[in-house]
Design an enzyme around this catalytic site. Structure first.
Site, PDB file in Angstrom:
ATOM      1  N   ARG A  16      42.839  39.440  40.232  1.00 61.23           N
ATOM      2  CA  ARG A  16      42.244  39.844  39.523  1.00 61.23           C
ATOM      3  C   ARG A  16      40.491  40.175  40.046  1.00 61.23           C
ATOM      4  O   ARG A  16      40.137  41.058  40.216  1.00 61.23           O
ATOM      5  CB  ARG A  16      42.987  40.385  38.430  1.00 61.23           C
ATOM      6  CG  ARG A  16      42.094  41.662  37.033  1.00 61.23           C
ATOM      7  CD  ARG A  16      40.488  41.370  36.649  1.00 61.23           C
ATOM      8  NE  ARG A  16      40.178  40.434  35.873  1.00 61.23           N
ATOM      9  CZ  ARG A  16      39.513  40.138  35.548  1.00 61.23           C
ATOM     10  NH1 ARG A  16      38.523  40.878  35.794  1.00 61.23           N
ATOM     11  NH2 ARG A  16      39.280  39.580  34.550  1.00 61.23           N
ATOM     12  N   CYS A 241      31.723  41.441  39.550  1.00 62.09           N
ATOM     13  CA  CYS A 241      32.430  42.202  38.627  1.00 62.09           C
ATOM     14  C   CYS A 241      31.580  43.156  39.177  1.00 62.09           C
ATOM     15  O   CYS A 241      30.325  43.354  39.160  1.00 62.09           O
ATOM     16  CB  CYS A 241      32.207  42.016  37.006  1.00 62.09           C
ATOM     17  SG  CYS A 241      32.611  43.253  35.628  1.00 62.09           S
TER      18      CYS A 241
HETATM   19  P1  HMG Z   1      36.387  56.545  30.293  1.00 59.81           P
HETATM   20  O1  HMG Z   1      35.606  57.203  31.016  1.00 59.81           O
HETATM   21  O2  HMG Z   1      35.069  56.056  29.228  1.00 59.81           O
HETATM   22  O3  HMG Z   1      37.794  56.939  29.254  1.00 59.81           O
HETATM   23  O4  HMG Z   1      36.603  54.823  30.974  1.00 59.81           O
HETATM   24  P2  HMG Z   1      38.172  58.574  30.083  1.00 59.81           P
HETATM   25  O5  HMG Z   1      40.158  58.035  28.198  1.00 59.81           O
HETATM   26  O6  HMG Z   1      38.015  59.587  30.172  1.00 59.81           O
HETATM   27  O7  HMG Z   1      39.759  57.969  31.363  1.00 59.81           O
HETATM   28  C1  HMG Z   1      38.658  57.908  32.556  1.00 59.81           C
HETATM   29  C2  HMG Z   1      39.881  58.216  33.401  1.00 59.81           C
HETATM   30  O8  HMG Z   1      40.244  56.891  33.439  1.00 59.81           O
HETATM   31  C3  HMG Z   1      40.771  59.210  33.120  1.00 59.81           C
HETATM   32  O9  HMG Z   1      41.698  59.531  33.676  1.00 59.81           O
HETATM   33  C4  HMG Z   1      42.044  58.324  32.653  1.00 59.81           C
HETATM   34  O10 HMG Z   1      42.951  58.848  32.532  1.00 59.81           O
HETATM   35  C5  HMG Z   1      41.936  57.275  32.950  1.00 59.81           C
HETATM   36  P3  HMG Z   1      41.204  61.262  34.486  1.00 59.81           P
HETATM   37  O11 HMG Z   1      41.901  62.343  32.593  1.00 59.81           O
HETATM   38  O12 HMG Z   1      39.093  61.649  34.358  1.00 59.81           O
HETATM   39  O13 HMG Z   1      41.423  62.129  35.335  1.00 59.81           O
HETATM   40  N1  HMG Z   1      42.717  56.380  31.866  1.00 59.81           N
HETATM   41  C6  HMG Z   1      43.439  55.292  32.808  1.00 59.81           C
HETATM   42  N2  HMG Z   1      44.007  55.241  34.116  1.00 59.81           N
HETATM   43  C7  HMG Z   1      44.939  54.493  33.936  1.00 59.81           C
HETATM   44  N3  HMG Z   1      44.944  53.128  33.195  1.00 59.81           N
HETATM   45  C8  HMG Z   1      44.089  53.043  31.928  1.00 59.81           C
HETATM   46  C9  HMG Z   1      43.349  54.030  31.653  1.00 59.81           C
HETATM   47  N4  HMG Z   1      42.559  54.420  30.559  1.00 59.81           N
HETATM   48  C10 HMG Z   1      42.328  55.764  31.026  1.00 59.81           C
HETATM   49  N5  HMG Z   1      44.556  51.950  31.341  1.00 59.81           N
HETATM   50  C11 HMG Z   1      38.023  52.773  30.358  1.00 59.81           C
HETATM   51  C12 HMG Z   1      37.019  53.790  29.479  1.00 59.81           C
HETATM   52  C13 HMG Z   1      37.912  51.739  29.206  1.00 59.81           C
HETATM   53  C14 HMG Z   1      39.506  53.061  30.403  1.00 59.81           C
HETATM   54  C15 HMG Z   1      37.164  52.009  31.385  1.00 59.81           C
HETATM   55  O14 HMG Z   1      35.986  52.212  31.174  1.00 59.81           O
HETATM   56  C16 HMG Z   1      38.046  51.427  32.514  1.00 59.81           C
HETATM   57  O15 HMG Z   1      39.192  51.715  32.814  1.00 59.81           O
HETATM   58  N6  HMG Z   1      37.147  50.093  32.869  1.00 59.81           N
HETATM   59  C17 HMG Z   1      37.377  48.823  33.579  1.00 59.81           C
HETATM   60  C18 HMG Z   1      36.551  48.352  34.304  1.00 59.81           C
HETATM   61  C19 HMG Z   1      37.288  46.709  34.884  1.00 59.81           C
HETATM   62  O16 HMG Z   1      37.388  47.061  35.412  1.00 59.81           O
HETATM   63  N7  HMG Z   1      36.453  46.284  35.328  1.00 59.81           N
HETATM   64  C20 HMG Z   1      35.770  44.524  35.329  1.00 59.81           C
HETATM   65  C21 HMG Z   1      37.098  43.950  35.288  1.00 59.81           C
HETATM   66  S1  HMG Z   1      35.906  42.866  33.360  1.00 59.81           S
HETATM   67  C22 HMG Z   1      35.348  41.659  34.022  1.00 59.81           C
HETATM   68  O17 HMG Z   1      35.278  42.052  35.250  1.00 59.81           O
HETATM   69  C23 HMG Z   1      34.733  41.089  33.223  1.00 59.81           C
HETATM   70  C24 HMG Z   1      36.197  39.722  33.164  1.00 59.81           C
HETATM   71  O18 HMG Z   1      36.372  38.806  33.914  1.00 59.81           O
HETATM   72  C25 HMG Z   1      35.460  38.731  32.319  1.00 59.81           C
HETATM   73  C26 HMG Z   1      34.149  38.453  32.899  1.00 59.81           C
HETATM   74  O19 HMG Z   1      33.430  37.620  34.029  1.00 59.81           O
HETATM   75  O20 HMG Z   1      32.750  38.664  32.110  1.00 59.81           O
HETATM   76  C27 HMG Z   1      37.126  40.363  32.092  1.00 59.81           C
HETATM   77 MG    MG Z   2      35.046  37.801  35.529  1.00 58.08          MG
END
Ligand code: HMG
Ligand code: MG
Length: 289
Positions: A16, A241
């Protein structure tokens, strides 16, 4: 997979946190081959994918196939990252042992990564926590930018303790404190852990280090001193990230295992198979888009 409980538990996040950052979208079959090697290496906890928006992270768009094709196994905890109720429902419909929610100790990073404030993120996780409870699956929480933020610079230890406390109140059984961009020094980690330690016992905590400046293993030693016994790492040091400029690879699993074992902490992993997985991960990284 069952056996003697190791002294330290590794949470392998390469499929992931590693592959989400590859420029090329790694084909599902190659991800599954990596996951299979990681299982064979006896890693007890695998974060295999993210049920996030494919518009935000196209590298994880095959999340359903990855979860469906990674069979449950005795002693194995398959974890998936979920940003909201929708992600949780999709993962639970397939079957999973752990949901991981993720927020940040920095407001700017929360906006860039999940498009909401920290407070809103906790509210968004409330139905996820209810689902986890109802379905009897584990709930893990991440605090990103636990020491430094790529946008705001140093993060106040108190802010990290507050967010970790909020995740614990929500029902997260484990909070992973993440040095998202690998800028943390041992002194910074010490200050942060000393603050969180006042709020949560070490048994509720994990550390997630990135190795941008080569401090990750020194930071592990600081966390060990606080009694923390769960560490996240990524095979082959894959990762970063997409919403954290400057985030280089995660702490690499094999060097972490060697470091821990050299200090007398067992990890229960099969080092020869881990080496094969490292080579496989390096091959994935080397391929052109
Ligand atoms: P948004 O644009 O604010 O909200 O995204 P939305 O509700 O308008 O959703 C946008 C689109 O995504 C829509 O589709 C939703 O249906 C769809 P459209 O209507 O435009 O066709 N959608 C989804 N699709 C699939 N699965 C879902 C889902 N939810 C909405 N669950 C949201 C808000 C939170 C969804 C978005 O910002 C997002 O997905 N962010 C994820 C970002 C991410 O994954 N970043 C990397 C991981 S974090 C990380 O790496 C840190 C970590 O490793 C620890 C560290 O090192 O710090 C954990
Ligand atoms: Mg990380």
């Amino acid at each position: 997979m069952a056996g003697i409980t190791p002294d330290v538990t590794i949470v392998e996040v390469g499929p992931r946190d590693g592959l989400q950052n590859e420029k090329r979208i790694v084909p599902t079959e190659e991800k599954l081959a990596l996951i299979s090697l990681l299982c064979a290496a006896n890693l007890p906890r695998l974060e295999i994918t993210a049920f996030v928006s494919p518009k935000w992270v196209p590298q994880m768009a095959d999340h359903e196939a990855i979860l469906r094709e990674t069979p449950p196994a005795d002693g194995l905890i398959r974890s998936v990252l979920v940003p909201n109720e929708r992600g949780a429902l999709s993962a639970l419909a397939i079957g999973v042992e752990e949901l991981a929610v993720f927020t940040s100790a920095s407001e700017t990073f929360a906006h860039k990564n999940i498009n909401c404030t920290i407070t809103e993120s906790i509210e968004r996780f409330t139905p996820v926590a209810a689902l986890a409870r109802r379905c009897g699956v584990r709930l893990r929480g991440y605090v990103s930018c636990a020491v430094e933020c790529p946008y705001e610079g140093p993060v106040a230890p108190r802010a990290v303790a507050d967010v970790a406390g909020a995740l614990a109140e929500l029902g997260c059984i484990e909070i992973s404190l993440a040095d998202t961009i690998g800028r943390a020094t041992p002194a910074g980690v010490d200050a942060m852990l000393s603050s969180v330690n006042g709020r949560l016992p070490p048994g509720r905590l994990a550390c997630h280090f990135h190795d941008t400046f080569g401090h990750a293993l020194d930071n592990v030693d600081v966390a060990l001193g606080y009694g923390i016994r769960v560490f996240d790492s990524a095979i082959g040091g894959l990762g970063g990230c997409p919403y954290a400029p400057g985030a280089a690879g995660n702490l690499s699993t094999l060097p972490l295992v060697m470091h821990l074992e050299s200090r007398g902490f067992s990890t229960g992993t099969d080092i020869a198979t881990l080496q094969q997985a490292e080579e496989f991960a390096a091959g994935l990284r080397g391929k052109q888009p």
